[in-house]
Design an enzyme around this catalytic site. Structure first.
Site, PDB file in Angstrom:
ATOM      1  N   GLY A 139     161.794  21.898  23.666  1.00  0.00           N
ATOM      2  CA  GLY A 139     162.791  20.980  22.837  1.00  0.00           C
ATOM      3  C   GLY A 139     162.868  19.829  22.681  1.00  0.00           C
ATOM      4  CD  GLU A 164     164.941  23.744  24.923  1.00  0.00           C
ATOM      5  OE1 GLU A 164     165.269  23.390  25.729  1.00  0.00           O
ATOM      6  OE2 GLU A 164     163.360  23.220  24.740  1.00  0.00           O
ATOM      7  CG  ASP A 217     164.864  29.301  33.438  1.00  0.00           C
ATOM      8  OD1 ASP A 217     164.482  28.197  33.599  1.00  0.00           O
ATOM      9  OD2 ASP A 217     165.839  29.546  34.943  1.00  0.00           O
ATOM     10  CG  ASP A 219     158.391  16.057  27.531  1.00  0.00           C
ATOM     11  OD1 ASP A 219     158.709  15.193  28.951  1.00  0.00           O
ATOM     12  OD2 ASP A 219     158.930  16.136  26.902  1.00  0.00           O
ATOM     13  CB  CYS A 245     161.550  10.594  28.310  1.00  0.00           C
ATOM     14  SG  CYS A 245     161.756   8.867  27.667  1.00  0.00           S
TER      15      CYS A 245
END
Length: 479
Positions: free
Chosen positions: A290, A313, A339, A357, A410
């Site tokens: 996601g 996701e 999970d 990610d 990120c």
């Protein structure tokens, strides 16, 4: 016979400026309800049927006020008679920040900025609040931005490079200043570069589009046909920067041929998709898929090679976003709700390429999500690092021998980047691949790595401050 007045009508009361009222509504939703500005602001703009001029003004005021609220709070407290900003009611606090931003950032004439904000305060909060807002903003207007900078520097002991000054003036919580400084040094950059990073965080970024199932030229032409403008991407040749207009108006995005995706995110997906591996290359895993941007970009490469992607996701609403992002490639993408930490035990050695990610503090995307800086604490990363380690263990277990795994965040915060990878390497037989040369092959500029790991920066790479490491699983034949 006169027309009947509305029940809340007050004689002589001026109407609030619509653009400012829309911004006030957005900031209230962000502060009071935990909403995201990039979601509630477009709804407000559509509800008011604003034209381009009012939409641009409201957008700049909303994001700018959120982005710089730390600076405005520091200045406002000098004008409040000893009162702390936190001691004011939330609506008043928001109005004061909006007024300060207009006065000191926009350079709006004091009579206009003060009067419009006072009118908004009177109509939305009350007469008492409007008098307070009027008095405080008049005091703010008595000094220029440069003069206020000297005042804030004096508050910090006169030291321009101190965490206290940098935090207040560049509107970043102190823990983020420290985290960025540590990450810069770990990347081989001097401490003074933090000024460049902070300025980049506070500079609005153009929306980056990615051409997935369309040529770059056709995407640019599509944008031009919609009476919008664009510029070439800075980091990767799959990107187009939307310099005017809105992405939802681009037909290629409506048709799933292109998408909205930061250039750093594009580079990570490209680097993983094109990293050399031996043997089969038919099944890929996006463990934390996601909202689906990286999944769709990976799918654009997988589709050309006959590979499939399993997109996992944990949250159903985010899986719905993935489904929307990959609809152009739905024949090769299988969605999984679950999970990611369980996949390794359920499907050991099943995947040729794995993307993790990982959930993180997100402080690498502050130029796009200004409210994120006020919602996270340093301690949040400690809990996240445990989850990140679990996901990395699971992804590695799901990776076949000779396959390649990409771990990305990120965030530049060392607690959730290098520290997670280094701890993982100590407890496994995994091997790092130097991500710098691999990324450089996919980028328009050379990408440097430190200890084989890559940290992107908004000031150097015109992307979010994303981190990634490339990992492979060695063969056990000799064991």
């Amino acid at each position: 016979m006169s027309k009947e007045r509305p029940a809340n009508w007050v004689p002589g009361r001026s109407a609030s400026d619509k653009a400012r009222l829309a911004v006030f509504n957005v900031l209230m939703a962000v502060e009071a309800d935990g909403a995201y500005a990039n979601i509630v602001l477009p709804k407000q703009l559509r509800a008011w049927h604003f034209g381009r001029r009012d939409s641009a003004y409201a957008t700049n005021l909303a994001y700018g006020t959120l982005r710089m609220q730390g600076r405005w709070d520091a200045i406002l407290e000098h004008c409040m008679g000893g009162r702390r900003i936190e001691e004011t009611d939330l609506p008043v606090r928001i109005l004061l920040r909006m007024g300060a931003h207009q006065l000191l950032e926009f350079g709006t004439a004091p009579h206009a900025a003060v009067n419009e904000t006072v009118t908004l305060a009177r109509n939305e909060v009350g007469t008492g609040a409007s008098k307070f807002v009027n008095a405080v903003l008049h005091r703010v207007s008595e000094r220029s931005l440069k003069e206020w900078q000297e005042v804030i520097r004096a508050d910090a002991g006169g030291k321009a490079n101190s965490v206290a000054f940098l935090s207040r003036w560049f509107s970043h919580p102190a823990w983020i200043i420290r985290a960025l400084s540590q990450a810069l040094m770990a990347s081989g950059r001097p401490h003074k570069d933090i000024l460049s990073v902070l300025k980049s965080d506070n500079t609005p970024a153009h929306v980056a589009l990615v051409a997935r199932d369309i040529s770059l030229g056709d995407l640019e032409s599509d944008i031009e046909r919609g009476s919008m403008t664009s510029a070439p991407g800075v980091l990767v040749d799959s990107a187009v920067l939307l310099t005017s207009g809105a992405p939802h108006r681009v037909f290629a995005i409506k048709d799933g041929l292109a998408g909205v995706q930061d250039e750093g995110s594009q580079l990570i997906a490209r680097t993983l998709a094109n990293a050399p591996i031996e043997g089969r290359d038919s099944l890929w895993l996006d463990m934390c898929a996601g909202p689906g941007g990286k999944t769709a970009t990976l799918a654009s490469y997988a589709a050309k090679r006959g590979a499939r992607i399993h997109a996992n996701e944990l949250h159903e609403h985010r899986l719905d976003l993935v489904a929307d992002s990959v609809r152009r490639f739905e024949n090769i993408v299988d969605l999984r709700l679950g999970d990611g930490a369980e996949i390794g035990s359920q499907e050991p050695g099943a995947y040729d390429r794995v993307l993790i990610d990982a959930p993180c503090t997100g402080i690498g995307a502050l130029r796009r999500r200004p409210e994120a800086r006020w919602r996270k604490e340093a301690g949040d990363a400690l809990d996240l690092s445990v989850l990140q380690g679990d996901l990395l263990d699971s992804g590695y277990a799901a990776l076949r021998e000779g396959g390649v795994l990409c771990y990305s965040t990120c965030s530049p915060y060392l607690v959730e980047t290098r520290a997670v990878v280094e701890a993982f390497l100590e407890r496994t037989d995994a091997q790092l691949i130097d991500a710098g040369p691999l990324a450089s092959q996919q980028a328009k500029v050379a990408i440097d790595s430190t200890d084989k790991m890559v940290q992107l920066w908004p000031d150097l790479h015109h992307s979010d401050a994303m981190f990634f490491a490339m990992i492979t699983k060695p063969s056990q034949e000799k064991a």
